[in-house]
Design an enzyme around this catalytic site. Structure first.
Site, PDB file in Angstrom:
ATOM      1  N   PRO A   1      29.007  -6.860 100.311  1.00 45.53           N
ATOM      2  CA  PRO A   1      27.861  -6.900 100.836  1.00 45.53           C
ATOM      3  C   PRO A   1      27.709  -6.139 102.282  1.00 45.53           C
ATOM      4  CG  PRO A   1      28.408  -9.034 100.850  1.00 45.53           C
ATOM      5  CD  PRO A   1      29.365  -8.343 100.215  1.00 45.53           C
TER       6      PRO A   1
ATOM      7  N   GLU B   1      32.416 -13.142  99.850  1.00 43.60           N
ATOM      8  CA  GLU B   1      32.076 -13.812 101.049  1.00 43.60           C
ATOM      9  C   GLU B   1      32.957 -13.655 102.334  1.00 43.60           C
ATOM     10  OE1 GLU B   1      31.718 -17.678  99.592  1.00 43.60           O
ATOM     11  OE2 GLU B   1      30.215 -17.209  98.129  1.00 43.60           O
TER      12      GLU B   1
ATOM     13  N   GLY C   1      33.895   0.261  99.427  1.00 40.14           N
ATOM     14  CA  GLY C   1      34.898   1.231  99.727  1.00 40.14           C
ATOM     15  C   GLY C   1      36.178   0.897  99.231  1.00 40.14           C
ATOM     16  N   ASP C   2      36.935   1.751  99.613  1.00 44.62           N
ATOM     17  CA  ASP C   2      38.368   1.602  99.014  1.00 44.62           C
ATOM     18  C   ASP C   2      39.195   0.104  99.308  1.00 44.62           C
ATOM     19  OD1 ASP C   2      38.497   4.485  98.190  1.00 44.62           O
ATOM     20  OD2 ASP C   2      38.508   4.839 100.192  1.00 44.62           O
TER      21      ASP C   2
HETATM   22  P1  ADP Z   1      34.320   0.225 103.884  1.00 50.30           P
HETATM   23  O1  ADP Z   1      34.634   1.488 103.421  1.00 50.30           O
HETATM   24  O2  ADP Z   1      33.045   0.252 104.506  1.00 50.30           O
HETATM   25  O3  ADP Z   1      35.409   0.197 105.105  1.00 50.30           O
HETATM   26  P2  ADP Z   1      35.673  -1.853 102.318  1.00 50.30           P
HETATM   27  O4  ADP Z   1      35.304  -1.988 100.881  1.00 50.30           O
HETATM   28  O5  ADP Z   1      36.768  -0.773 102.569  1.00 50.30           O
HETATM   29  O6  ADP Z   1      34.243  -0.740 102.820  1.00 50.30           O
HETATM   30  O7  ADP Z   1      35.677  -3.116 103.356  1.00 50.30           O
HETATM   31  C1  ADP Z   1      35.810  -2.942 104.270  1.00 50.30           C
HETATM   32  C2  ADP Z   1      36.591  -4.489 104.661  1.00 50.30           C
HETATM   33  O8  ADP Z   1      35.733  -5.589 104.461  1.00 50.30           O
HETATM   34  C3  ADP Z   1      37.888  -4.447 103.871  1.00 50.30           C
HETATM   35  O9  ADP Z   1      38.938  -4.869 104.506  1.00 50.30           O
HETATM   36  C4  ADP Z   1      37.504  -5.660 102.830  1.00 50.30           C
HETATM   37  O10 ADP Z   1      38.666  -6.336 102.394  1.00 50.30           O
HETATM   38  C5  ADP Z   1      36.551  -6.448 103.643  1.00 50.30           C
HETATM   39  N1  ADP Z   1      35.571  -7.396 103.094  1.00 50.30           N
HETATM   40  C6  ADP Z   1      35.552  -7.455 101.558  1.00 50.30           C
HETATM   41  N2  ADP Z   1      34.417  -8.292 101.561  1.00 50.30           N
HETATM   42  C7  ADP Z   1      34.121  -8.862 102.625  1.00 50.30           C
HETATM   43  C8  ADP Z   1      32.991  -9.690 102.900  1.00 50.30           C
HETATM   44  N3  ADP Z   1      32.161 -10.472 102.341  1.00 50.30           N
HETATM   45  N4  ADP Z   1      32.725  -9.994 104.505  1.00 50.30           N
HETATM   46  C9  ADP Z   1      33.575  -9.461 105.271  1.00 50.30           C
HETATM   47  N5  ADP Z   1      34.541  -8.553 105.148  1.00 50.30           N
HETATM   48  C10 ADP Z   1      34.925  -8.211 103.837  1.00 50.30           C
HETATM   49 MG    MG Z   2      37.569   0.798 103.946  1.00 49.93          MG
END
Ligand code: ADP
Ligand code: MG
Length: 535
Positions: A155, A187, A212-213
């Site tokens: 989220p 979460e 994202g990735d």
């Molecule tokens: P973005 O492209 O915006 O960076 P990502 O999917 O790469 O999106 O996620 C960014 C980071 O957030 C990753 O390191 C992921 O592991 C972490 N993440 C995933 N779920 C959560 C969460 N619920 N709260 C905080 N961080 C999270």
């Molecule tokens: Mg990322």
């Protein structure tokens, strides 16, 4: 008298005459061939297009239903298409939703009308998946049982709108395609990794992320953490762009032959590919860090300019994919040099090519071959061996936490084997290893990369490049033109394995856009180790 509905099934064509749901005055002749759905308007009022032809390749699904109203004996047929259409004020094409909905009321028996509608819906579904099947790849529905999809949503990714994206676009698409799915909202960081590591995978037909990735990175590493990793990594994976770094989504969109689109259009495109459910193999790269930790990467390994921009631009996450452009401009102002040693094992048959783009001066590694190195304690696995036949095995193998064997990598504290190339320069602006085409939505960093070419596309930019030349490279990268730009500071070569040893005690290394422990690092590609749903 009954309204006449003719149905003919000669030459494999289904034919019927139905009224349009939104306007009962409009009657249409509808034909379904093996590859097309054709709607011919029979009445001329209201004015409009009289014949519409849709390719079943653009169809994600079809369903038959009855309205709740018991006095209405009619049944309804809905067919869902996402054809490529010209965008408003633009030359590009993007997928846009089109629904065709008809009222079938030939019979006075509601059940007979529903049966007729169901026959149409079923035939549309069968023929559209047959269309898909004729291309390369395997259909997920034939690959997996059960078909239920685990949809992991972060989220907080991107602008924090992943759940909204699901509600506004994805939910409807998956329902239209009849894909049963369960949403799991993460979460905290590593939650997805834990969920996938512990999951009873026999319950799931696919694991898909809307993020994202970074979230796919967690999923892949979670699967390979498992003791049954060999079976687990065969799980079909999917990606729906909901983050600010959506490089894999942009890559599969690119491989599908489509043009550059906005983030929202990219989501529709990837949703469409997901609904089509075609599964292909995807390369993974095994990355060894200095501490002995091993992780698996599907996208990139970066050091220097690119890694710094990726991490520094986290604070511009609210602008979405534009964060990399902002970050690039900021970093350009404080351009610096990164010192270290880079070595690689050229991809088979590619060594000559690498040398010619280098202008000469490559030297071979002087390291002693690892004759008395580790006994190969790797898991012997036929399917993995089969995938790796084109790799030239070195004499040593790196022992790793899970059973997957990295046969090309010597221990990190020993010099690279003699068949490796050591790059003579030690001053860099960036080192970037890519295994898919896109570094970000609008950065086509490795134009000739494909999903499972079994190759690491290695790029480095030597120190001495001017700010304006570097900016030009990044601008050219939007269309992948940097590769042929003739920039003397840019080197591009294809490798199977690489090693990077930064000299400075502090810095940033990223794997798939995530920061990893800083220090010496080496990596080896495993061709087609994972499976990706990509249409
Ligand atoms: P973005 O492209 O915006 O960076 P990502 O999917 O790469 O999106 O996620 C960014 C980071 O957030 C990753 O390191 C992921 O592991 C972490 N993440 C995933 N779920 C959560 C969460 N619920 N709260 C905080 N961080 C999270
Ligand atoms: Mg990322």
């Amino acid at each position: 008298m009954l309204t006449v509905m003719k149905t003919a099934e000669h030459m494999n064509t289904l034919y019927g005459e139905f009224t349009v749901t939104s306007n009962r005055k409009v009657r249409c002749a509808v034909s379904l061939t093996d590859s097309e759905f054709i709607v011919q308007r029979l009445s001329s009022i209201p004015a409009g297009r009289h014949r519409v032809l849709r390719s079943l390749r653009d169809c994600v699904g079809s369903r038959a239903y009855r309205e709740d109203d018991n006095s209405d004996w009619a049944a309804y047929l809905a067919v869902y298409f996402y054809p490529l259409k010209r965008r408003w004020m633009s030359s590009g094409l993007s997928r846009q939703r089109v629904e065709h909905c008809f009222r079938i009321s030939e019979f006075q028996d509601p059940r007979a009308n529903l049966e007729e509608a169901e026959k149409w819906a079923r035939t549309v579904r069968e023929r559209s998946s047959r269309q898909q099947n004729m291309r390369n790849g395997l259909l997920m529905s034939e690959l997996t049982c059960p078909y239920r999809m685990m949809l992991l949503v972060n989220p907080h990714s991107g602008k924090g709108q992943a759940l909204t994206l699901y509600n506004n676009h994805i939910k409807r698409m998956l329902n239209e395609a009849g894909v049963p799915h369960t949403i799991l909202i993460t979460e905290h960081q590593n939650h997805a990794r834990e969920l996938v590591r512990e999951a009873d995978l026999s319950q799931w037909g696919a694991v898909v992320i809307l993020s994202g990735d970074g979230l796919l990175f967690e999923v892949i590493n979670g699967l390979l953490d498992r003791s049954d990793w060999e079976e687990a990594i065969r799980m079909p994976l999917g990606i729906l762009p909901g983050g600010s770094g959506n490089a894999l989504a942009a890559s599969i969109h690119h491989y599908s032959g489509a043009s550059v689109v906005s983030t929202e259009e990219l989501l529709i495109s990837c949703g469409f590919l997901l609904c089509k459910g075609l599964v292909s193999r995807m390369d993974l790269v095994s990355v060894h860090l200095f501490s002995g930790t091993r992780l698996f990467s599907f996208l990139s390994l970066a050091w220097g300019f690119v890694a710094d921009v990726d991490i520094e631009s986290e604070k511009y996450r609210h602008v979405g994919a534009a964060r990399f452009t902002v970050g690039t401009l900021v970093r350009l102002a404080s351009l610096r040099i990164y010192k270290g040693k880079l070595a690689y094992l050229p991809a088979t048959g590619d060594f000559k090519q690498a040398r010619s783009t280098h202008n000469g001066t490559l030297r071979r590694s002087t390291g002693s071959p690892m004759l008395n190195s580790l006994h190969n304690s790797c898991h012997s696995n036929n399917s993995l061996k089969a995938m790796r036949t084109e790799h030239t095995p070195s004499r040593s193998a790196n022992k790793a936490p899970t059973g997957l064997c990295d046969s090309l990598l010597p221990p990190l504290d020993e010099p690279p084997p003699s068949n490796w190339v050591v790059v003579p320069e030690e001053d860099f602006v960036l080192v970037l290893a890519m295994y898919q085409s896109h570094l970000a939505e609008d950065l086509l960093a490795a134009p000739d990369a494909t999903l499972n070419d079994g190759v690491i596309h290695l790029f480095y930019v030597k120190a001495g490049i001017s700010r304006s030349a570097l900016l030009k490279l990044f601008l050219a990268m939007e269309k992948g033109a940097h590769v042929d730009s003739g920039c003397a500071h840019l080197v591009h070569t294809k490798v199977q394995a690489l090693r990077l040893e930064p000299y400075s005690p502090k810095g940033i290394i990223t794997v798939d856009g995530e920061v990893v422990e800083y220090g010496a690092v080496q990596a080896e590609v495993h061709r087609g180790l994972a499976r990706l749903i990509y249409g």
